[in-house]
Design a protein around this motif. Sequence first.
Motif, PDB file in Angstrom:
ATOM      1  N   ALA A   1       8.085 -40.123  -2.231  1.00 31.28           N
ATOM      2  CA  ALA A   1       8.026 -41.572  -2.058  1.00 31.28           C
ATOM      3  C   ALA A   1       6.604 -42.025  -1.780  1.00 31.28           C
ATOM      4  N   ASN A   2       5.843 -41.181  -1.158  1.00 30.41           N
ATOM      5  CA  ASN A   2       4.450 -41.510  -0.874  1.00 30.41           C
ATOM      6  C   ASN A   2       3.544 -41.216  -2.069  1.00 30.41           C
ATOM      7  N   GLY A   3       4.097 -40.667  -3.117  1.00 34.89           N
ATOM      8  CA  GLY A   3       3.315 -40.369  -4.303  1.00 34.89           C
ATOM      9  C   GLY A   3       2.423 -39.151  -4.153  1.00 34.89           C
ATOM     10  N   LEU A   4       2.743 -38.270  -3.194  1.00 36.79           N
ATOM     11  CA  LEU A   4       1.883 -37.103  -2.964  1.00 36.79           C
ATOM     12  C   LEU A   4       2.242 -35.943  -3.884  1.00 36.79           C
ATOM     13  N   SER A   5       3.539 -35.700  -4.081  1.00 35.06           N
ATOM     14  CA  SER A   5       3.951 -34.611  -4.968  1.00 35.06           C
ATOM     15  C   SER A   5       5.401 -34.825  -5.387  1.00 35.06           C
ATOM     16  N   PRO A   6       5.775 -34.360  -6.577  1.00 34.19           N
ATOM     17  CA  PRO A   6       7.157 -34.535  -7.051  1.00 34.19           C
ATOM     18  C   PRO A   6       8.186 -33.804  -6.183  1.00 34.19           C
ATOM     19  N   HIS A   7       7.852 -32.610  -5.725  1.00 35.51           N
ATOM     20  CA  HIS A   7       8.777 -31.837  -4.897  1.00 35.51           C
ATOM     21  C   HIS A   7       8.374 -31.931  -3.419  1.00 35.51           C
ATOM     22  N   PRO A   8       9.338 -31.920  -2.501  1.00 41.35           N
ATOM     23  CA  PRO A   8       9.022 -31.964  -1.066  1.00 41.35           C
ATOM     24  C   PRO A   8       8.616 -30.590  -0.536  1.00 41.35           C
ATOM     25  N   ILE A   9       7.678 -29.976  -1.239  1.00 46.65           N
ATOM     26  CA  ILE A   9       7.230 -28.610  -0.930  1.00 46.65           C
ATOM     27  C   ILE A   9       5.719 -28.632  -0.731  1.00 46.65           C
ATOM     28  N   VAL A  10       5.287 -28.244   0.453  1.00 45.87           N
ATOM     29  CA  VAL A  10       3.866 -28.225   0.796  1.00 45.87           C
ATOM     30  C   VAL A  10       3.436 -26.789   1.029  1.00 45.87           C
ATOM     31  N   GLN A  11       2.356 -26.391   0.389  1.00 41.99           N
ATOM     32  CA  GLN A  11       1.789 -25.055   0.623  1.00 41.99           C
ATOM     33  C   GLN A  11       0.836 -25.153   1.808  1.00 41.99           C
ATOM     34  N   ALA A  12       1.108 -24.396   2.834  1.00 43.09           N
ATOM     35  CA  ALA A  12       0.347 -24.494   4.079  1.00 43.09           C
ATOM     36  C   ALA A  12      -1.109 -24.091   3.885  1.00 43.09           C
ATOM     37  N   PRO A  13      -2.008 -24.764   4.611  1.00 41.85           N
ATOM     38  CA  PRO A  13      -3.424 -24.366   4.586  1.00 41.85           C
ATOM     39  C   PRO A  13      -3.628 -23.155   5.477  1.00 41.85           C
ATOM     40  N   MET A  14      -3.795 -21.994   4.865  1.00 39.23           N
ATOM     41  CA  MET A  14      -3.938 -20.743   5.618  1.00 39.23           C
ATOM     42  C   MET A  14      -5.407 -20.340   5.645  1.00 39.23           C
ATOM     43  N   ALA A  15      -6.049 -20.520   6.785  1.00 38.04           N
ATOM     44  CA  ALA A  15      -7.470 -20.205   6.908  1.00 38.04           C
ATOM     45  C   ALA A  15      -7.688 -18.702   6.827  1.00 38.04           C
ATOM     46  N   GLY A  16      -8.869 -18.331   6.381  1.00 33.96           N
ATOM     47  CA  GLY A  16      -9.197 -16.924   6.279  1.00 33.96           C
ATOM     48  C   GLY A  16      -9.214 -16.407   4.859  1.00 33.96           C
ATOM     49  N   GLY A  17      -8.960 -17.276   3.891  1.00 32.90           N
ATOM     50  CA  GLY A  17      -9.074 -16.859   2.502  1.00 32.90           C
ATOM     51  C   GLY A  17      -7.823 -16.988   1.665  1.00 32.90           C
TER      52      GLY A  17
END
Length: 363
Positions: free
Chosen positions: A5-21
């Motif tokens: 609904a916010n226009g961020l992505s078609p699926h409600p799936i977010v890949q977490a920002p994993m620091a360290g590479g």
Amino acid sequence: MSTAANGLSPHPIVQAPMAGGASCPPLVAAVCEAGGLGFLAGGYKTADGMYQEIKQVRALTRYRFGVNLFMPQTGYADPAAVEAYRGQLAGEASWYEISLAEEDIIGTSDDGYDAKLAILLEDPVPVVSFTFGCPDPTALAALRKAGTYTVVTVTSVEEARSAQQAGADAVCVQGVEAGGHQGTHRDDPQIDGTAAVGLLALVAQVREAVALPIIAAGGVMRGAQIAALLAAGAAAAQLGTAFLVCPESGADPVHKKALTDPLFVRTELTRAFSGRPARGLVNRFVREHGPYAPAAYPQVHHLTSGLRKAAAAAGDPQGMALFAGQGHRLARALPAAQLVEVLAAELAEAQNTLKDMQMRSAS
């Protein structure tokens, strides 16, 4: 409200920002191309290093993506406690044939926050999230003016209320099941995990306390779990460990293998590697040094950096920071795009099953 609904992505799936590479440009782009929201980790990079990766993502995908920043750490760290821990790690240094010089524990406590924020204001990205604290209202307002959607990681109702008051667009609610660092705004030296809250309970509490959209994070590995979180009031689910084993992930191969290795059956919160509570696979390093590690982040992170790199170079999982969520045994080594597709299909199946059950019970 959902990320769609916010226009961020078609699926409600977010890949977490994993620091360290792990959250490298190829992984972020692959997730975005498949309809999820990929996140770069700005932590542990220089400002320029972060910007170069942003440019790489833009070259790989035309879809929206996010960047995560670590908030500056202002808490007191006892130098004597850090020095004592350095002494306790002498055996590790000898084993891996490296030195733990005093300058190793100095490092920086702000992770270049101001310079990174300046870059994101000068050349905005679609989404910016924050961990280890909440930005001041001025920073959030400036990002909003630049057209950036802001997300603050929270681990309690109190932190969620602070994020809403400061002007965040959404909160990432992190349950105790989550792998890696607990994103608490203030590191309580007494924390041992017993006071932390599970994800479903925390989502319900935050939903009743604030009016912001919720991205739910912590131990999520299957589409059916995403369905449960959406039913509980979340707008989307954020997954880290699930994407850690993808071929596009920049995680060390030894780390990837350990997630499903029978030798590593459980996780726990530990300060052993960074001085802040972080969930990872229980290995020798955690068992031997976790009980004595001081509450001193990022000093302990800088102190153990050389040890962790040496262990990785030696292919030794027993000396590495094998950060992982409680669902790590469910990891699937699929290409990132395929994993997004599988998760979306599982989500749809779970939602359809629920609808069928509701219709049968109503008839």
